[in-house]
Write an enzyme that holds these catalytic residues in place. Structure first.
Site, PDB file in Angstrom:
ATOM      1  N   PHE A 146       0.812  -1.229   0.000  1.00  0.00           N
ATOM      2  CA  PHE A 146       0.000   0.000   0.000  1.00  0.00           C
ATOM      3  C   PHE A 146       0.839   1.270   0.000  1.00  0.00           C
ATOM      4  O   PHE A 146       0.517   2.240   0.683  1.00  0.00           O
ATOM      5  CB  PHE A 146      -0.970   0.038   1.205  1.00  0.00           C
ATOM      6  CG  PHE A 146      -1.285  -1.295   1.813  1.00  0.00           C
ATOM      7  CD1 PHE A 146      -1.826  -2.310   1.042  1.00  0.00           C
ATOM      8  CD2 PHE A 146      -1.032  -1.545   3.147  1.00  0.00           C
ATOM      9  CE1 PHE A 146      -2.106  -3.542   1.594  1.00  0.00           C
ATOM     10  CE2 PHE A 146      -1.314  -2.774   3.707  1.00  0.00           C
ATOM     11  CZ  PHE A 146      -1.846  -3.776   2.933  1.00  0.00           C
ATOM     12  N   CYS A 147       1.923   1.298  -0.767  1.00  0.00           N
ATOM     13  CA  CYS A 147       2.771   2.501  -0.851  1.00  0.00           C
ATOM     14  C   CYS A 147       3.286   2.936   0.518  1.00  0.00           C
ATOM     15  O   CYS A 147       3.443   4.125   0.771  1.00  0.00           O
ATOM     16  CB  CYS A 147       2.036   3.678  -1.465  1.00  0.00           C
ATOM     17  SG  CYS A 147       1.399   3.397  -3.092  1.00  0.00           S
ATOM     18  N   ASN A 148       3.494   2.001   1.420  1.00  0.00           N
ATOM     19  CA  ASN A 148       4.035   2.389   2.712  1.00  0.00           C
ATOM     20  C   ASN A 148       5.060   1.344   3.129  1.00  0.00           C
ATOM     21  O   ASN A 148       4.794   0.472   3.945  1.00  0.00           O
ATOM     22  CB  ASN A 148       2.910   2.501   3.749  1.00  0.00           C
ATOM     23  CG  ASN A 148       3.378   3.162   5.026  1.00  0.00           C
ATOM     24  OD1 ASN A 148       4.526   2.985   5.439  1.00  0.00           O
ATOM     25  ND2 ASN A 148       2.502   3.909   5.661  1.00  0.00           N
TER      26      ASN A 148
END
Ligand SMILES: *Cc1c(COP(=O)(O)O)cnc(C)c1O
Length: 823
Positions: free
Chosen positions: A410-412
């Site tokens: 999730f882009c983290n």
């Protein structure tokens, strides 16, 4: 009667659900990716745009005034006004973030470097800011989740004895809420942070310390389901995107700047239409506008989107009751929080029959305080034997059940690494081994590379929680699902009908807990090269995703695979290819290649339609512009439109308007993407490779493994689900996985690798009915790797054979790999 929400009464909740009829039976649990716009919003926006003449705000005072009005409304929505904050419209959070760092003055007037400090658990869009900050000579410092929170917790305000020597500026970026697991970072501590609360921590890091702290709050995830009150907490800069709150419009965001901090944004370089008071084109001279938003909004604002924003706010206040604190956002935040908490509790209690936990949760709060936790739950599943179920496998099952959620990191990556315990070195090694963000490599060396994220929005109800949990139990825990008894609220109205949205019927199975041997321990006893394997069936699929045409004797090998195999495809009005995933009826369009009449005859439930087999001059007249074949492959294909009559016939059969039948142009030379030896093979409209080979012995083996007694496929029907071009019969199952090349009759093929099956195998090719099997058994047996069948490409004839026809009943002679290809 079941309760839909612990905050909003059933009647109101029902009204809300009515705004999302387009979901059908889709269960949307990806609110953190984007919220869903209610129908009423589109109607309102439509009416407004039809009734008013909106023009470029640079030329039209009326439009400009409308926008200024909306600016005020949005500031009020965050409980502040123009005297405290300025609102700059941007294209979204990412642009807002970039604007700040591009304009931020880090260094002091006597040129001491400033610092950019970021929490490691930020969204990638924040991490990327370090590149900009570095280019401006700022020191780059990152701080871990634990250090950040502990320092905040233990900080006591001390009177400064030290002189502040450093006049440079420090920019600290952190999220109001984690997009990874919904943890809410403290935002009431802005003053503490500005007072230099992190100074002591930074001293330990031997970095420059100063007291000119500026706080950049990434509120993108937070504002989706929570109220941001800028009267009580005042970060210097706030970034957000509106589609995450309202689902519409996309491409519009905001940067909120505290007026007293605006001065530090003095390094904005670019100017564009509307942002200058004066500019000389022949001399390096310009003066930017004074008002902050006028200075920052280069070019023409997305004025129609901003007009839409007004309706977002008004529609939400009509739709959402003010149950909590007399506020719609507080109501949404409680409503969604209790849904997430319910899921969290159900998942924490899920155990296998042997008592082991079925779920690992990746949370930073235990849902005891709504101030610390938003409406997101992040987790992975584990099998009875303790091994992980990869997120890609989970995603396939969720797709099958029509549940939308997010898998991966999730882009983290900061949070992902922290929760999955992956070191930087391991991350780099995984990348070297070929793993990239967003791919399907979900397990490396037995460890997960990502997770499953479920996020709730105001449209969700407890029914959605139940749908997800029952799917998990059914596919991965294999127990009876007992719907929790929720008697949270007493309503006056007891006669509310709760809609049955479930239109896809799954065959009910008899649930039994079984001890199955895992494939990992299964080694084929004999790797027999001199086997008596034969080619028992040839099938082509003239129209991509439609029924098979089975060939009795022999079929011609073409440049792109079997002749006429996947030469046609059905596309939707928007130009996107239709597949069985979206419309299971497609498999019931069965084609027959009729050489006598030179036509392709299509059958659908007794209705028949024929199209010519040969491309005529007329077809070429109707050649389409190059278009995208599929969003997965990102291929651009050239084709001919097959005309109105067949398009109408197909639209009628499938019950979807405006479908078109497209034939691949013969001069379209699609090339196979990945090829180990760097060769290029031409492809038809098939997705991956020229040929798919299925071993019937392996299908038989799989059939024996399926314990679901309601799954009644015979061997042939089960084989048909795999949609192979070549079906072979061997004495032993699974041996095809070891092959490198294979000769069938007088033709040699190269094995391109295993085929990773998607949920298409869960569609009964005779009836279009969806079933959980055989996907569940395949994934259980193959340790999470959904591989069944092998892809082949054509190498050429052997022994000088000139005839390009492959015949059924030909002998199949495989050549094994020297080393065991990894399974
Ligand atoms: C979504 C998100 C972003 C990026 O937003 P865009 O709309 O893609 O620019 C940044 N940070 C967080 C916390 C987010 O959730």
């Amino acid at each position: 009667m079941s309760v839909l929400s612990s905050v909003i009464d059933n009647q109101r909740m029902q009204n809300i659900r009515n705004e999302f009829g387009r979901l059908g039976d889709k269960c949307y649990l990806e609110n953190a990716g984007s919220a869903l716009y209610p129908e009423a919003l589109l109607t309102k926006v439509n009416d407004d745009l039809l009734r008013n003449v909106y023009l470029n705000p640079h030329s039209d005072k009326y439009t400009k005034d409308c926008i200024e009005q909306i600016r005020c409304t949005v500031l009020n929505y965050f409980n502040t006004d123009q005297s405290s904050y300025s609102l700059i419209f941007t294209s979204g959070t990412t642009q807002s973030l970039k604007l700040i760092v591009e304009s931020f003055q880090f260094h002091s007037d006597d040129d001491e470097n400033g610092s950019f400090i970021y929490l490691r658990d930020n969204h990638t869009s924040v991490i990327g800011l370090r590149e900009l900050a570095e280019a401006k000579n700022a020191d780059i410092i990152h701080i871990s989740h634990d250090n950040f929170l502990n320092t905040l917790k233990t900080y006591k305000k001390i009177e400064y004895s030290e002189k502040i020597t450093n006049k440079s500026n420090t920019l600290l970026a952190y999220p109001a809420q984690s997009n990874f697991n919904g943890y809410k970072y403290p935002i009431d501590c802005v003053q503490k942070l500005k007072d230099g609360c992190l100074n002591s921590y930074l001293k330990k890091q031997l970095c420059g310390v100063n007291c000119n702290w500026y706080i950049l709050l990434d509120a993108a995830t937070f504002v989706a389901t929570s109220k941001l009150d800028l009267s009580s907490s005042q970060p210097d800069f706030v970034c957000l995107s509106f589609y995450k709150v309202f689902g519409f419009p996309s491409g519009l965001g905001a940067l909120l700047v505290k007026n007293t901090s605006a001065n530090v944004l003095k390094q904005k370089k670019y100017f564009g239409g509307g942002t200058v008071d004066i500019v000389l084109s022949s001399e390096d001279f310009h003066i930017k506008r004074h008002t902050l938003h006028e200075r920052f909004e280069d070019g023409t604002l997305p004025f129609l989107s901003i007009i839409a924003l007004k309706h977002c706010l008004s529609v939400m206040s009509c739709l959402i009751p003010k149950v909590i604190n007399n506020d719609i956002m507080d109501t949404i935040s409680h409503h969604t929080y209790y849904l997430a908490k319910d899921l969290y509790l159900q998942l924490s209690e899920l155990v296998h029959s042997n008592g082991t936990k079925a779920v690992v949760l990746y949370m930073d709060s235990d849902f005891t305080d709504i101030k610390e936790q938003g409406a997101i739950v992040t987790f992975n599943l584990i099998r009875e034997d303790g091994s992980y179920i990869g997120y890609a496998e989970f995603q396939h099952m969720a797709d099958l059940f029509n549940i939308s959620l997010r898998t991966g990191c999730f882009c983290n990556s900061g949070s992902c690494q922290r929760h999955l315990n992956v070191t930087n070195k391991e991350m780099k090694n995984m990348h070297k081994a070929g793993h990239k963000c967003g791919d399907e490599i979900d397990i490396v060396n037995g460890r997960p590379t990502g997770a499953v994220r479920v996020s709730f929005g105001f449209h969700n109800t407890f029914n959605d929680v139940d749908k997800l949990v029952s799917m998990i139990i059914r596919c991965f825990v294999r127990q009876q699902y007992l719907k929790p008894n929720r008697n949270l609220v007493n309503y006056n109205n007891n006669n509310i009908e709760i809609p049955k949205t479930n239109t896809i019927t799954f065959k009910e199975e008899i649930l039994s807990v079984l001890n199955e041997k895992n494939f990992k321990n299964h080694i084929p006893e004999i790797l027999n090269t001199g086997s008596k394997a034969t080619l028992s069936e040839i099938a082509i699929f003239p129209i991509k995703s439609c029924g098979a045409f089975k060939i009795k004797s022999g079929w011609k090998i073409g440049a792109k695979g079997f002749e006429y195999d996947r030469e046609w495809m059905i596309i939707k009005e928007n130009g996107v290819c239709l597949t069985q995933k979206q419309n299971t009826l497609m498999c019931m369009i069965s084609p027959v290649v009729d050489f006598t009449n030179r036509c392709l005859t299509l059958n659908f439930k007794g209705s028949v339609f024929s199209i010519p087999l040969d491309i005529s001059h007329d077809d070429k007249e109707r050649s389409t512009a190059p278009f995208c074949q599929s969003k997965v492959c990102m291929d651009v294909v050239k084709g001919y439109d097959c005309g109105d009559t067949v398009a109408d016939w197909i639209s009628n059969c499938l019950g979807i308007s405006y479908l078109r039948l497209i034939r691949q142009a013969s001069d379209d030379n699609r090339i196979q993407k990945k090829n180990n030896s760097g060769e290029h093979n031409m492809l038809s409209l098939s997705n991956q490779a020229q040929y798919l080979l299925i071993n019937k012995a392996t299908v038989q083996w799989l059939k024996n493994k399926i314990r679901d007694l309601t799954f009644t496929d015979d061997l042939d029907s089960l084989t048909d689900r795999f949609r192979g071009n070549l079906v072979i019969d061997t004495a032993h199952e699974l041996i095809e996985r070891e092959w490198q090349t294979v000769t069938i009759g007088k033709h040699q093929f190269k094995v391109e690798g295993p085929c990773s099956r998607c949920q298409m195998v869960c569609i009964d090719q005779k009836t279009g009915e969806k079933t959980v099997e055989p996907l569940r058994t395949i994934s259980a047996e193959f340790g999470g790797k959904m591989r069944f069948g092998i892809y082949l490409s054509y190498l050429g004839p052997v022994n000088g054979c000139k005839d390009l026809v492959l015949n059924t009943n030909s002998q199949v002679t495989p050549y094994l790999s020297d080393d065991n290809i990894s399974r």
